[in-house]
Design a protein around this motif. Structure first.
Motif, PDB file in Angstrom:
ATOM      1  N   GLN A   1       0.910  -1.382  -0.015  1.00  0.00           N
ATOM      2  CA  GLN A   1      -0.024   0.196   0.000  1.00  0.00           C
ATOM      3  C   GLN A   1       0.823   1.398  -0.071  1.00  0.00           C
ATOM      4  O   GLN A   1       0.678   2.273  -0.526  1.00  0.00           O
ATOM      5  N   THR A   2       1.834   1.076   0.910  1.00  0.00           N
ATOM      6  CA  THR A   2       2.714   2.474   1.007  1.00  0.00           C
ATOM      7  C   THR A   2       3.407   2.639  -0.478  1.00  0.00           C
ATOM      8  O   THR A   2       3.537   4.062  -0.993  1.00  0.00           O
ATOM      9  N   LEU A   3       3.998   1.596  -1.164  1.00  0.00           N
ATOM     10  CA  LEU A   3       4.608   1.778  -2.369  1.00  0.00           C
ATOM     11  C   LEU A   3       3.784   2.334  -3.339  1.00  0.00           C
ATOM     12  O   LEU A   3       3.943   3.213  -4.290  1.00  0.00           O
ATOM     13  N   MET A   4       2.153   1.688  -3.216  1.00  0.00           N
ATOM     14  CA  MET A   4       1.277   2.215  -4.235  1.00  0.00           C
ATOM     15  C   MET A   4       0.971   3.625  -4.401  1.00  0.00           C
ATOM     16  O   MET A   4       1.106   4.485  -5.155  1.00  0.00           O
ATOM     17  N   GLU A   5       0.857   4.303  -2.843  1.00  0.00           N
ATOM     18  CA  GLU A   5       0.676   5.523  -2.520  1.00  0.00           C
ATOM     19  C   GLU A   5       1.727   6.384  -3.073  1.00  0.00           C
ATOM     20  O   GLU A   5       1.512   7.415  -3.631  1.00  0.00           O
ATOM     21  N   ILE A   6       2.992   6.158  -3.056  1.00  0.00           N
ATOM     22  CA  ILE A   6       4.143   6.938  -3.093  1.00  0.00           C
ATOM     23  C   ILE A   6       4.228   6.892  -4.724  1.00  0.00           C
ATOM     24  O   ILE A   6       4.505   8.029  -5.161  1.00  0.00           O
ATOM     25  N   GLN A   7       4.256   5.756  -5.296  1.00  0.00           N
ATOM     26  CA  GLN A   7       4.218   5.977  -6.831  1.00  0.00           C
ATOM     27  C   GLN A   7       2.916   6.739  -7.285  1.00  0.00           C
ATOM     28  O   GLN A   7       3.307   7.856  -8.226  1.00  0.00           O
ATOM     29  N   ARG A   8       1.729   6.842  -6.747  1.00  0.00           N
ATOM     30  CA  ARG A   8       0.650   7.672  -7.403  1.00  0.00           C
ATOM     31  C   ARG A   8       1.057   9.116  -7.055  1.00  0.00           C
ATOM     32  O   ARG A   8       0.936  10.193  -7.893  1.00  0.00           O
ATOM     33  N   ASN A   9       1.557   9.394  -5.649  1.00  0.00           N
ATOM     34  CA  ASN A   9       1.615  10.807  -5.571  1.00  0.00           C
ATOM     35  C   ASN A   9       3.008  11.293  -6.009  1.00  0.00           C
ATOM     36  O   ASN A   9       2.919  12.503  -6.312  1.00  0.00           O
TER      37      ASN A   9
END
Lengths: 135, 318
Positions: free
Chosen positions: B299-307
């Protein structure tokens, strides 16, 4: 309190939907932090499920505190001070946990009265001032 | 347990025979004086049924909290049960920014805490198993020669109770005892894991500053403790001190490079500072390590990539 368990399924559904809804709405910055508690217990198993259980426990303990005469304006703060483990312990067993509140003096007074009554009835003979007429 | 104290006494007496040195005795391999009393513990004579608030106020005020028993009634007393639950006594200590710590269930720990200057709140059953009379009191002193404890109890400001009598009433309450200390003070008998769990509860209560001080105290005693440093880093993050958080996560990784939870949280701290490349690398490391925290890491990775993508898109750039 037990009645609440019947609402477990619909409430769980509601919580899941709202958790999903909010997590889609706002990608909060710290949603993805591993808590100290989780690391210490080396278990982050199904945090969502635990959150739902905690919500149910909370509702149970809320009712129990209200039932025991806690001022309604104080209940929230008392609930907030409890960890998930403590909430669970109270939710499952609050009626059987010792609530200590003895005034040792009134305890002695209680024993005194019991012995006085048993003396008067003639079961015991603790106090010399309790006189029984000879029959 | 009683026997081990007696055995320790005899050993020390034998060793010291004819020698007038400092009168101490070794308990659990720690030297303690043969008697000690913490005289500056306040005494609040108990009102009806309110031994809980009174005892708690005695312990908390010794730990520097300005509090009266009346204030604690609304925090721990259950009117319909005419008493207070142990769990709520623990929780109330947290509300007053002290660290409640439930002791190992034996008399030696109580003696060691008192020797260290920490009054001990105990639960007793003054009645019988089938006719319980639950009571809270505060142990403030002991005397190994007279074999007695000194308690603040009910309306008695200084109740001397023989070890054997105390043991009977205490054992019926499952030997429950706790200390509540200022966050920078460690219980003398603290066990690392148990102490950190109780501090984590303070952290969760939204008092990261208090928790951080306790984690620092823990690190002084257990410098290698990953749990304590992780807690310190998390508490720093919660207080908005990203630099301290980052430094402590990196410190753990120097010793334990494969800790996925630490990589995950480090990634989040970097992301909060918009250091997207470093954040993404850290998150990817966390995901690669897998383990219990894998769902969080993904989840962290996904959010970082999106942001990160949003931050670099034309509309979002300044």
């Amino acid at each position: 309190m037990k009645v609440l368990r019947q609402w477990a399924a619909p409430l769980a559904g509601y919580v899941i939907v709202s958790v999903l809804f909010f997590s889609l709405q706002v990608p909060t910055a710290n949603a993805a932090m591993v808590t100290t508690d989780a690391l210490l217990r080396s278990a982050q198993v199904q945090q969502d499920r635990l959150n739902i259980e905690a919500a149910l426990d909370r509702a149970d303990v809320h009712d129990a505190l209200a039932g025991y005469g806690v001022d309604p304006t104080q209940i929230q703060a008392r609930l907030d001070a409890l960890s998930d483990d403590e909430l669970h312990a109270l939710a499952t067993n609050i009626d059987n946990l010792p609530a200590a509140g003895t005034d040792p003096l009134s305890f002695l007074l209680f024993i005194f009265i019991v012995l006085l009554i048993t003396d008067i009835l003639g079961f015991t003979q603790v106090f010399p001032f309790v006189k029984h007429r000879a029959r | 347990m009683r026997n081990s104290v007696a055995a320790a006494l005899i050993l020390v007496q034998a060793a010291l025979a004819g020698c007038a040195s400092v009168p101490t005795v070794r308990i659990d391999d720690v030297a303690v004086p043969r008697s000690h009393e913490i005289t500056d513990v306040a005494f609040f004579p108990q009102e009806d049924y309110q031994c809980g608030p009174a005892s708690l106020a005695e312990v908390l005020s010794h730990a520097g909290v300005d509090v009266q028993p009346e204030q604690l009634v609304s925090e721990v007393f259950l009117p319909e049960r005419k008493g207070s639950l142990q769990i709520e006594m623990v929780a109330a200590a947290r509300r007053h920014e002290r660290i409640p710590y439930v002791l190992e269930r034996n008399r030696e720990t109580v003696i060691r805490e008192i020797a260290a200057g920490h009054p001990v709140l105990v639960l007793q059953n003054l009645g019988l198993g089938w006719l319980p009379v639950w009571h809270y009191a505060v142990v403030v002193g002991y005397d190994l020669d007279r074999q007695e404890f000194v308690l603040r109890s009910g309306r008695e400001s200084r109740l001397a109770t023989e070890f054997s009598v105390f043991e009977r009433t205490w054992q019926r309450a499952d030997h429950w005892a706790m200390v509540s200390l200022a966050p920078d003070r460690l219980p003398a008998t603290a066990v690392e894991q148990n102490f950190l769990i109780t501090v984590a509860a303070v952290e969760r209560l939204g008092k990261p500053g208090v928790a951080a001080r306790a984690y620092m105290a823990a690190l002084e005693k257990w410098p290698e403790s990953i749990g304590a440093r992780f807690g310190l880093a998390n508490a720093s993050y919660a207080s908005g001190n990203l630099a301290a958080a980052e430094e402590n996560y990196r410190e753990i990784l120097r010793a334990d490079a494969d800790n996925a939870a630490v990589w995950n949280n480090l990634a989040q701290v970097l992301a909060d500072q918009h250091r997207w490349t470093e954040a993404e690398t850290a998150a990817q490391t966390a995901v690669g390590l897998g383990g219990d925290v894998a769902p969080t890491s993904r989840q962290t990775l996904m959010e970082i990539q999106r942001n990160a993508a949003q931050a670099s898109s034309p509309q979002a750039s300044p």
